[in-house]
Design an enzyme around this catalytic site. Sequence first.
Site, PDB file in Angstrom:
ATOM      1  N   LYS A  78      -2.270  -1.448  -3.734  1.00 19.28           N
ATOM      2  CA  LYS A  78      -3.145  -0.288  -3.613  1.00 19.28           C
ATOM      3  C   LYS A  78      -2.339   0.985  -3.678  1.00 19.28           C
ATOM      4  O   LYS A  78      -1.336   1.078  -2.952  1.00 19.28           O
ATOM      5  CB  LYS A  78      -3.873  -0.386  -2.274  1.00 19.28           C
ATOM      6  CG  LYS A  78      -4.790   0.760  -1.963  1.00 19.28           C
ATOM      7  CD  LYS A  78      -5.355   0.587  -0.581  1.00 19.28           C
ATOM      8  CE  LYS A  78      -6.239   1.764  -0.280  1.00 19.28           C
ATOM      9  NZ  LYS A  78      -6.657   1.800   1.089  1.00 19.28           N
TER      10      LYS A  78
ATOM     11  N   LYS B  15       0.852  -1.187   0.000  1.00 19.60           N
ATOM     12  CA  LYS B  15       0.000   0.000   0.000  1.00 19.60           C
ATOM     13  C   LYS B  15       0.886   1.235   0.000  1.00 19.60           C
ATOM     14  O   LYS B  15       1.762   1.373   0.855  1.00 19.60           O
ATOM     15  CB  LYS B  15      -0.905  -0.018   1.229  1.00 19.60           C
ATOM     16  CG  LYS B  15      -1.770   1.229   1.347  1.00 19.60           C
ATOM     17  CD  LYS B  15      -2.814   1.088   2.437  1.00 19.60           C
ATOM     18  CE  LYS B  15      -3.601   2.370   2.594  1.00 19.60           C
ATOM     19  NZ  LYS B  15      -4.639   2.256   3.626  1.00 19.60           N
TER      20      LYS B  15
HETATM   21  N1  PBG Z   1      -6.977   2.633   6.499  1.00 21.93           N
HETATM   22  C1  PBG Z   1      -7.102   3.635   5.619  1.00 21.93           C
HETATM   23  C2  PBG Z   1      -7.661   3.324   4.281  1.00 21.93           C
HETATM   24  N2  PBG Z   1      -8.334   2.204   3.910  1.00 21.93           N
HETATM   25  C3  PBG Z   1      -8.720   2.349   2.580  1.00 21.93           C
HETATM   26  C4  PBG Z   1      -8.228   3.586   2.136  1.00 21.93           C
HETATM   27  C5  PBG Z   1      -8.364   4.214   0.786  1.00 21.93           C
HETATM   28  C6  PBG Z   1      -9.379   3.685  -0.141  1.00 21.93           C
HETATM   29  C7  PBG Z   1      -9.717   4.577  -1.265  1.00 21.93           C
HETATM   30  O1  PBG Z   1      -9.083   5.636  -1.493  1.00 21.93           O
HETATM   31  O2  PBG Z   1     -10.650   4.233  -1.992  1.00 21.93           O
HETATM   32  C8  PBG Z   1      -7.572   4.191   3.197  1.00 21.93           C
HETATM   33  C9  PBG Z   1      -7.014   5.550   3.093  1.00 21.93           C
HETATM   34  C10 PBG Z   1      -5.716   5.885   3.650  1.00 21.93           C
HETATM   35  O3  PBG Z   1      -4.824   5.046   3.794  1.00 21.93           O
HETATM   36  O4  PBG Z   1      -5.570   7.062   3.977  1.00 21.93           O
END
Ligand code: PBG
Length: 331
Positions: A255, A201
Amino acid sequence: MHSPAPFPALRLRRLRRTPALRALVAETVLSPADFIWPVFVRDGEGVSEPIHSMPGVNRLSVDKVVEAAREAHALGIPAICLFPYTDPALKTEDCAEAWNPDNLSNRATRAIKAAVPGIAVMTDVALDPYNINGHDGFVEDGVIVNDRTVEALVKQALSQAEAGADIIGPSDMMDGRIGAIRSALESAGHQDVLLLSYAAKYASAFYGPFRDAVGASGALQGDKKTYQQDPGNSDEAMRLVARDLDEGADMIMVKPGMPYLDICRRAKDTFGAPTFAYQVSGEYAMLAGAGERGWVDGEKVMIESLTAFKRAGCDGVLTYFAPAAARLLNG
Ligand SMILES: NCc1[nH]cc(CCC(=O)O)c1CC(=O)O
């Protein structure tokens, strides 16, 4: 691959002449069974509240989430993923709402499992929806601390398993959380709960609309670069995936999605594990927003972008387009 015959023995356009011939040689087939549908849950009843930065996506009260799950199941979508919009009054420094058995996410899980047992429910493990400073972990003197956060994530994951989650998705990027959650699940008798680790991520600007959707944008202080990855790194992603698989992840995720298809391909080729991508909120916003304005053909770019994930080696994709794409694919 062997070298091609010379023209005109080889005319590659022969294979593309008609829809039937193209279907016959298609390498990639997209189906509703490839989707996990992320939905935003909020308090109340009968509520469907639009999110401006994500045209067509709404925050839904639990009863509406159950309807959404029923619709998804009927469309052939195998899983729905819950993200709570937490009342700001419930955000605290100790994030205790994260493992409250009756928090929004757990209530929604129980309601879906009771009404639509055939759909898999995925839940999110991270503290950001519950944290007054918007971070995925506890903050002490400006530092996002790892080990104390992992203890909290374990409690959160157990409360989700208790509520009936089929798949738990740790999205927090702390070190050691997969091993800790896996062993806690085993000890508590939840040996069949799946872990879909957000292994690779990135610290991405494409999460902006999501942070609006869960009400974390205003709260977030600083950035997430000490726990999420540098967008330029690829070897590091492989180390993260290897580590999470070793610690007990059943499936892994990359991601965001579209700017990271090389990471999807590399992870799939290297590990052969079930590999997912998250087509995140900012990717959705770009495609849906441009589609709404008529700058691109919204339906076509949706299907093309989702097909690309399959081509890149993904077994499936988390996408806000899931119901729209499934409707189109089901004809
Ligand atoms: N635990 C945070 C989380 N879980 C899913 C997303 C993002 C998903 C999206 O942008 O569609 C995020 C955002 C972040 O890390 O700030």
